[in-house]
Design a protein around this motif. Sequence first.
Motif, short mmCIF file in Angstrom:
data_model
loop_
_atom_site.label_atom_id
_atom_site.label_comp_id
_atom_site.label_asym_id
_atom_site.label_seq_id
_atom_site.Cartn_x
_atom_site.Cartn_y
_atom_site.Cartn_z
N VAL A 3 -8.07 65.04 -121.78
CA VAL A 3 -8.82 65.53 -120.63
C VAL A 3 -8.23 64.94 -119.36
CG1 VAL A 3 -11.07 65.48 -119.48
CG2 VAL A 3 -10.94 65.83 -121.95
N ASN A 4 -8.13 65.79 -118.33
CA ASN A 4 -7.62 65.33 -117.03
C ASN A 4 -8.78 65.01 -116.10
OD1 ASN A 4 -4.72 65.73 -117.51
ND2 ASN A 4 -5.27 67.90 -117.64
N ILE A 5 -8.85 63.75 -115.68
CA ILE A 5 -9.93 63.27 -114.83
C ILE A 5 -9.37 62.95 -113.44
CG2 ILE A 5 -11.62 61.41 -114.48
CD1 ILE A 5 -11.66 61.04 -117.52
N LEU A 6 -10.15 63.30 -112.43
CA LEU A 6 -9.79 62.95 -111.05
C LEU A 6 -10.95 62.19 -110.43
CD1 LEU A 6 -7.89 63.17 -108.60
CD2 LEU A 6 -8.96 65.37 -108.06
N ILE A 7 -10.65 61.00 -109.93
CA ILE A 7 -11.64 60.21 -109.19
C ILE A 7 -11.30 60.30 -107.72
CG2 ILE A 7 -12.55 57.89 -108.77
CD1 ILE A 7 -12.03 57.25 -111.71
N CYS A 8 -12.21 60.87 -106.94
CA CYS A 8 -11.98 61.06 -105.51
C CYS A 8 -12.94 60.18 -104.72
CB CYS A 8 -12.18 62.53 -105.13
SG CYS A 8 -11.93 62.86 -103.37
N ASP A 9 -12.40 59.14 -104.12
CA ASP A 9 -13.20 58.19 -103.34
C ASP A 9 -12.26 57.45 -102.40
OD1 ASP A 9 -14.85 55.87 -102.53
OD2 ASP A 9 -16.20 56.59 -104.11
N ASP A 10 -12.67 57.25 -101.16
CA ASP A 10 -11.81 56.56 -100.20
C ASP A 10 -11.78 55.05 -100.42
OD1 ASP A 10 -14.56 56.65 -99.30
OD2 ASP A 10 -13.88 55.72 -97.44
N SER A 11 -12.67 54.54 -101.25
CA SER A 11 -12.76 53.10 -101.48
C SER A 11 -12.00 52.69 -102.73
CB SER A 11 -14.23 52.69 -101.63
OG SER A 11 -14.34 51.40 -102.18
N SER A 12 -11.08 51.72 -102.59
CA SER A 12 -10.35 51.22 -103.75
C SER A 12 -11.29 50.50 -104.71
CB SER A 12 -9.23 50.27 -103.30
OG SER A 12 -9.74 49.17 -102.57
N LEU A 13 -12.30 49.81 -104.18
CA LEU A 13 -13.29 49.15 -105.04
C LEU A 13 -14.06 50.18 -105.85
CD1 LEU A 13 -14.99 46.79 -106.06
CD2 LEU A 13 -16.35 46.96 -103.96
N LEU A 147 -15.80 45.15 -98.60
CA LEU A 147 -16.99 45.10 -97.74
C LEU A 147 -17.39 46.49 -97.28
CD1 LEU A 147 -19.10 43.41 -96.28
CD2 LEU A 147 -17.45 43.03 -94.44
N GLN A 148 -16.42 47.34 -97.05
CA GLN A 148 -16.72 48.72 -96.66
C GLN A 148 -17.50 49.44 -97.74
OE1 GLN A 148 -13.59 51.88 -96.56
NE2 GLN A 148 -14.13 52.04 -94.40
N GLU A 149 -17.13 49.25 -99.00
CA GLU A 149 -17.79 49.95 -100.09
C GLU A 149 -19.21 49.44 -100.32
OE1 GLU A 149 -18.76 52.44 -103.27
OE2 GLU A 149 -17.42 52.59 -101.54
N ILE A 150 -19.41 48.12 -100.33
CA ILE A 150 -20.77 47.63 -100.55
C ILE A 150 -21.66 47.97 -99.35
CG2 ILE A 150 -20.04 45.82 -102.14
CD1 ILE A 150 -20.48 43.78 -99.93
N SER A 151 -21.05 48.06 -98.16
CA SER A 151 -21.81 48.50 -96.98
C SER A 151 -22.16 49.98 -97.10
CB SER A 151 -21.00 48.26 -95.70
OG SER A 151 -20.77 46.88 -95.50
N ASN A 152 -21.25 50.76 -97.68
CA ASN A 152 -21.50 52.19 -97.88
C ASN A 152 -22.70 52.41 -98.80
OD1 ASN A 152 -20.69 55.11 -97.94
ND2 ASN A 152 -20.29 54.64 -100.08
N ARG A 329 -14.72 35.96 -102.14
CA ARG A 329 -14.86 35.53 -103.54
C ARG A 329 -15.92 36.36 -104.27
NH1 ARG A 329 -15.96 30.81 -102.49
NH2 ARG A 329 -18.22 30.78 -102.80
N LEU A 330 -17.05 36.57 -103.62
CA LEU A 330 -18.14 37.34 -104.23
C LEU A 330 -17.74 38.79 -104.46
CD1 LEU A 330 -21.15 35.89 -102.24
CD2 LEU A 330 -20.76 35.64 -104.69
N ILE A 331 -17.02 39.37 -103.51
CA ILE A 331 -16.59 40.76 -103.65
C ILE A 331 -15.59 40.90 -104.80
CG2 ILE A 331 -15.22 42.57 -102.54
CD1 ILE A 331 -16.61 41.88 -99.93
N SER A 332 -14.75 39.89 -104.99
CA SER A 332 -13.74 39.97 -106.07
C SER A 332 -14.41 40.00 -107.44
CB SER A 332 -12.78 38.78 -105.99
OG SER A 332 -13.43 37.56 -106.34
N TYR A 333 -15.63 39.43 -107.55
CA TYR A 333 -16.34 39.43 -108.83
C TYR A 333 -16.77 40.84 -109.24
CZ TYR A 333 -16.82 34.34 -108.26
OH TYR A 333 -16.59 33.00 -108.09
N LEU A 334 -16.85 41.75 -108.27
CA LEU A 334 -17.37 43.09 -108.55
C LEU A 334 -16.47 43.91 -109.45
CD1 LEU A 334 -18.79 44.03 -105.02
CD2 LEU A 334 -20.03 43.15 -107.00
N ILE A 335 -15.21 43.53 -109.57
CA ILE A 335 -14.30 44.29 -110.43
C ILE A 335 -13.80 43.46 -111.60
CG2 ILE A 335 -13.53 45.89 -108.65
CD1 ILE A 335 -11.02 44.16 -108.32
N ASP A 336 -14.36 42.27 -111.80
CA ASP A 336 -13.96 41.44 -112.93
C ASP A 336 -14.66 41.89 -114.22
OD1 ASP A 336 -12.31 39.96 -111.38
OD2 ASP A 336 -13.71 38.29 -111.07
#
Length: 336
Positions: A3-13, A147-152, A329-336
């Motif tokens: 299956v071909n999946i596309l994730i469209c989001d301006d935020s890398s997080l 920070l942009q993504e969690i603010s979003n 540091r806290l933001i980096s935990y969001l993708i661990d």
Amino acid sequence: MSVNILICDDSSLARKQLARALPNDWDAEVKYAKHGQEALDIIDSTPVDIMFLDLNMPVLDGYQTLQGLQSNENAPVVVVVSGDVQPLAIKRVSDLGARDFLKKPVSSETLLEALSDLPIFTDRSSTQSRGLNLGDLKEKLTLASGLQEISNVSMGRAASVLADMLNVFIKLPVPQVNVLEVSELQMALSYGGTDQGQCSAVTQGFVGAGISIETLLIFSDSSFPDMAKLLGMSESIDSSMELELLMDVSSVLVGPFMSALSQQLNIEFSQSHPAVMGQHIKVQDLVAVKKEDWTQTLAVEIVYEVENYKISCDLLLLFTEDSLEPLERLISYLID
């Protein structure tokens, strides 16, 4: 069959969070787009079976992207994944053809439940699956992008509360994150539109886990008549009523915003009482009040606008320099 999946989001997080929430046993290839136009270009040139689509993006937002797919015979199944949880936003994307709507940040359990309703997922062959290929996820997560993504996400929670209170639709921007000097802060506010005429402002402080934030809600004075109208206030608007409206809007936007921010960062904030910073003044005068306190600051700016009404306000989050290291540091935990 893969299956071909596309994730469209301006935020890398957001892209990383969603990709890592996908089922590992799914025979699928994942591609990424940073805005709607890039997604449409990929769909025109490459088969895409399912797209996970954000709403608040530059170039083409999620609504415009869904509109662009209306005449596309090869349009994929679209699942909207957004921090804008206004009921009217959910209805609009459904009317535009979205198959489902998921609230950011999406967990692997929630995503699996949503996928279980789609034939494209339930028909997969587990015996011959090659597993999930996440493609290129090497893009470095920066403090600003995180920070942009969690603010979003926080912005969407606050907007939903205001939309419910006023029974309107709140137009949401992409949050702007910058390190600013005082003079640049005044310029940023000018671009946001709050310097047109006079404004009023409420400030409030938040402290927790080594992070210090001052929120500043700047409300255009020209917004008071429509705001009073929406709240059913028929009497003439005097200074005390304007103050009441100002404090109500501040409570509705700042409270839910900071609650969502603390939940995402997994910390608790102590907070000061909100205080009126000025009424019926120019933006440059407003900035001058805090000139000595604001030398250089990491600032998040969000301009809220009410659709079809002359109501707009700026919400700013101003972080002290000492806040940057623990915040990163806290933001980096969001993708661990």
